[in-house]
Write a protein that holds these residues in place. Structure first.
Motif, PDB file in Angstrom:
ATOM      1  N   GLU A  90       0.866  -1.174   0.000  1.00  0.00           N
ATOM      2  CA  GLU A  90       0.000   0.000   0.000  1.00  0.00           C
ATOM      3  C   GLU A  90       0.907   1.229   0.000  1.00  0.00           C
ATOM      4  OE1 GLU A  90      -2.796  -0.312   3.244  1.00  0.00           O
ATOM      5  OE2 GLU A  90      -3.952  -1.817   2.109  1.00  0.00           O
ATOM      6  N   ILE A  92       1.244   5.095   0.631  1.00  0.00           N
ATOM      7  CA  ILE A  92       0.556   6.189   1.312  1.00  0.00           C
ATOM      8  C   ILE A  92       1.320   7.483   1.045  1.00  0.00           C
ATOM      9  CG2 ILE A  92      -0.007   7.139   3.602  1.00  0.00           C
ATOM     10  CD1 ILE A  92      -0.687   4.178   4.349  1.00  0.00           C
ATOM     11  N   ARG A  94       1.499  11.522   2.026  1.00  0.00           N
ATOM     12  CA  ARG A  94       1.041  12.471   3.050  1.00  0.00           C
ATOM     13  C   ARG A  94       1.511  13.889   2.722  1.00  0.00           C
ATOM     14  NH1 ARG A  94      -0.479   9.465   7.531  1.00  0.00           N
ATOM     15  NH2 ARG A  94       0.333   7.350   7.552  1.00  0.00           N
ATOM     16  N   ALA A  98      -1.416  13.327   9.892  1.00  0.00           N
ATOM     17  CA  ALA A  98      -2.694  12.872  10.469  1.00  0.00           C
ATOM     18  C   ALA A  98      -2.607  11.360  10.619  1.00  0.00           C
ATOM     19  CB  ALA A  98      -3.862  13.252   9.559  1.00  0.00           C
ATOM     20  N   SER A 100      -1.922   7.606  11.507  1.00  0.00           N
ATOM     21  CA  SER A 100      -0.899   6.749  12.118  1.00  0.00           C
ATOM     22  C   SER A 100       0.456   7.451  12.284  1.00  0.00           C
ATOM     23  CB  SER A 100      -0.730   5.458  11.319  1.00  0.00           C
ATOM     24  OG  SER A 100      -0.176   5.731  10.058  1.00  0.00           O
ATOM     25  N   ILE A 101       0.788   8.383  11.406  1.00  0.00           N
ATOM     26  CA  ILE A 101       2.120   9.034  11.527  1.00  0.00           C
ATOM     27  C   ILE A 101       2.185   9.884  12.801  1.00  0.00           C
ATOM     28  CG2 ILE A 101       1.637  11.135  10.174  1.00  0.00           C
ATOM     29  CD1 ILE A 101       4.488  10.819   9.010  1.00  0.00           C
ATOM     30  N   ASP A 129      -1.113  -4.594   8.157  1.00  0.00           N
ATOM     31  CA  ASP A 129      -0.446  -3.737   7.155  1.00  0.00           C
ATOM     32  C   ASP A 129       0.748  -2.967   7.729  1.00  0.00           C
ATOM     33  OD1 ASP A 129      -2.538  -4.534   5.517  1.00  0.00           O
ATOM     34  OD2 ASP A 129      -3.617  -2.640   5.634  1.00  0.00           O
ATOM     35  N   ASP A 175      -3.910  13.181   3.135  1.00  0.00           N
ATOM     36  CA  ASP A 175      -3.154  11.957   2.811  1.00  0.00           C
ATOM     37  C   ASP A 175      -4.071  11.002   2.070  1.00  0.00           C
ATOM     38  OD1 ASP A 175      -4.762  10.628   4.732  1.00  0.00           O
ATOM     39  OD2 ASP A 175      -3.299  10.933   6.316  1.00  0.00           O
ATOM     40  N   LYS A 177      -4.230   6.693   0.172  1.00  0.00           N
ATOM     41  CA  LYS A 177      -3.599   5.393  -0.075  1.00  0.00           C
ATOM     42  C   LYS A 177      -3.822   4.962  -1.517  1.00  0.00           C
ATOM     43  CE  LYS A 177      -5.800   1.796   0.367  1.00  0.00           C
ATOM     44  NZ  LYS A 177      -6.373   0.521  -0.057  1.00  0.00           N
ATOM     45  N   ASP A 200     -13.022   6.874   1.340  1.00  0.00           N
ATOM     46  CA  ASP A 200     -12.658   5.742   2.202  1.00  0.00           C
ATOM     47  C   ASP A 200     -11.143   5.654   2.413  1.00  0.00           C
ATOM     48  OD1 ASP A 200     -15.150   4.760   2.751  1.00  0.00           O
ATOM     49  OD2 ASP A 200     -14.921   2.874   1.653  1.00  0.00           O
ATOM     50  N   CYS A 202      -8.856   8.299   1.658  1.00  0.00           N
ATOM     51  CA  CYS A 202      -8.182   9.616   1.630  1.00  0.00           C
ATOM     52  C   CYS A 202      -8.561  10.361   2.904  1.00  0.00           C
ATOM     53  CB  CYS A 202      -8.711  10.491   0.491  1.00  0.00           C
ATOM     54  SG  CYS A 202      -8.550   9.833  -1.159  1.00  0.00           S
ATOM     55  N   ARG A 219     -14.430   6.366  11.552  1.00  0.00           N
ATOM     56  CA  ARG A 219     -13.435   5.868  12.512  1.00  0.00           C
ATOM     57  C   ARG A 219     -13.637   6.486  13.889  1.00  0.00           C
ATOM     58  NH1 ARG A 219      -9.682   7.251   8.289  1.00  0.00           N
ATOM     59  NH2 ARG A 219      -9.019   5.428   7.114  1.00  0.00           N
TER      60      ARG A 219
HETATM   61  N1  UDP Z   1      -5.512   4.048   4.360  1.00  0.00           N
HETATM   62  C1  UDP Z   1      -6.351   3.189   3.678  1.00  0.00           C
HETATM   63  N2  UDP Z   1      -6.291   1.855   3.953  1.00  0.00           N
HETATM   64  C2  UDP Z   1      -5.425   1.331   4.855  1.00  0.00           C
HETATM   65  C3  UDP Z   1      -4.595   2.217   5.568  1.00  0.00           C
HETATM   66  C4  UDP Z   1      -4.662   3.567   5.296  1.00  0.00           C
HETATM   67  O1  UDP Z   1      -7.126   3.598   2.822  1.00  0.00           O
HETATM   68  O2  UDP Z   1      -5.405   0.100   5.050  1.00  0.00           O
HETATM   69  C5  UDP Z   1      -5.581   5.496   4.080  1.00  0.00           C
HETATM   70  C6  UDP Z   1      -6.291   6.263   5.184  1.00  0.00           C
HETATM   71  O3  UDP Z   1      -7.654   6.441   4.878  1.00  0.00           O
HETATM   72  C7  UDP Z   1      -5.561   7.584   5.163  1.00  0.00           C
HETATM   73  C8  UDP Z   1      -4.150   7.246   4.682  1.00  0.00           C
HETATM   74  O4  UDP Z   1      -4.260   5.998   4.026  1.00  0.00           O
HETATM   75  O5  UDP Z   1      -6.145   8.472   4.240  1.00  0.00           O
HETATM   76  C9  UDP Z   1      -3.128   7.171   5.797  1.00  0.00           C
HETATM   77  O6  UDP Z   1      -3.614   6.300   6.790  1.00  0.00           O
HETATM   78  P1  UDP Z   1      -2.828   6.104   8.172  1.00  0.00           P
HETATM   79  O7  UDP Z   1      -1.519   5.451   7.897  1.00  0.00           O
HETATM   80  O8  UDP Z   1      -2.793   7.400   8.877  1.00  0.00           O
HETATM   81  O9  UDP Z   1      -3.643   5.017   8.945  1.00  0.00           O
HETATM   82  P2  UDP Z   1      -5.016   5.081   9.750  1.00  0.00           P
HETATM   83  O10 UDP Z   1      -5.107   6.374  10.463  1.00  0.00           O
HETATM   84  O11 UDP Z   1      -6.053   4.901   8.672  1.00  0.00           O
HETATM   85  O12 UDP Z   1      -4.907   3.885  10.648  1.00  0.00           O
END
Ligand code: UDP
Length: 255
Positions: A90, A92, A94, A98, A100-101, A129, A175, A177, A200, A202, A219
């Motif tokens: 995947e 990503i 950014r 916002a 996970s980071i 993941d 951000d 994916k 979903d 973004c 979420r």
């Molecule tokens: N994202 C996604 N599918 C995944 C993981 C992330 O579509 O399995 C997207 C999520 O919606 C966000 C971006 O990727 O727009 C970054 O996601 P993040 O790593 O911050 O993880 P999250 O907060 O979704 O756990």
């Protein structure tokens, strides 16, 4: 739903055999999941909206020369796509910190990044993941050097284009994916953009108010998910004239 052979069912989409060899039908469900499916729900009409948003974006990306799996939208919930072998990474991108980071690196949500940051995660539900480095991708052969270079180049180009597209309608692309696949045609294997691009996958913030117009509403139990997704479609100029919840109910009754 299509009467064709089911090939794969994911969290938000189902893939069916397409009408011709090398084609697939991608069906958009209303199911919503978060935190690797630990949280589940249904958002009536989401599949309809994501189908048209993704169609709009993939068509626009195709127009600027990004190769994609998209062929055509064939119904309210279905699109015809090219069959690909999904690269299990995947990607990503950014622009603003916002999700996970922020947790991983202790950065405050909303901090603008000095340059677009590309991250890679290994596509594995069992492992949640995990974030990986380019070296993992090459060491384990998930993509070769040329493929990695190509998909990273596409990801940054897509980010430039989509950032501008959303900025023009008052939305900040925080951000998102992407997923890529290998497409085989005759003797050629090319890397093309696959999956979907929709609220979903973004983070989309209203530029004036900061309001979240994406899956973070689900979420974080903020409510108003469908209103937010429809607002994105409305600003893109592609909202169907009928209310999507009504369309979804109607489609359900039709079976
Ligand atoms: N994202 C996604 N599918 C995944 C993981 C992330 O579509 O399995 C997207 C999520 O919606 C966000 C971006 O990727 O727009 C970054 O996601 P993040 O790593 O911050 O993880 P999250 O907060 O979704 O756990």
């Amino acid at each position: 739903m299509s009467r064709r052979n089911k090939l794969y069912e994911g969290k938000a989409k189902v893939l069916f055999e397409g009408p011709e060899a090398g084609t697939i039908i991608q069906y958009f469900k209303d199911d919503a999941t978060a935190f690797n499916a630990k949280k589940k729900g249904t958002l009536s009409g989401k599949g309809v909206i994501n189908n048209i948003i993704s169609e709009h974006i993939f068509t626009a990306l195709g127009d600027i020369g990004i190769p994609t799996h998209f062929i055509e939208r064939i119904s309210m919930r279905e699109q015809l796509i090219k069959a690909v072998e999904i690269i299990p990474v995947e990607v990503i991108i950014r622009n603003v910190a916002a999700g996970s980071i922020c947790k991983r690196l202790g950065i405050k949500e909303g901090t603008p990044l000095p340059n677009p940051l590309v991250e890679y995660c290994y596509k594995s539900d069992e492992l949640d993941d995990p974030i990986i480095a380019e070296e993992h991708i090459l060491t384990f052969g998930w993509a070769d050097e040329l493929e990695l270079e190509e998909l990273t180049f596409y990801a940054l180009r897509i980010n430039d284009f989509l950032s501008g597209m959303f900025a023009a309608i008052g939305i900040k692309l925080v951000d998102f994916k992407l997923e890529f696949g290998r497409h085989y045609e005759e003797d050629q294997c090319t890397v093309i953009l696959a999956d979907e691009i929709s609220p979903d996958g973004c983070r989309l913030w209203d530029m004036k108010t900061g309001e979240k117009l994406d899956k973070d509403r689900f979420r974080r139990d903020l409510g108003g998910e469908m209103e937010a997704y429809q607002e994105v479609a409305r600003r893109l100029g592609i909202l169907p004239s009928a209310d999507v919840t009504e369309i979804a109910d109607h489609l359900k009754k039709e079976g």
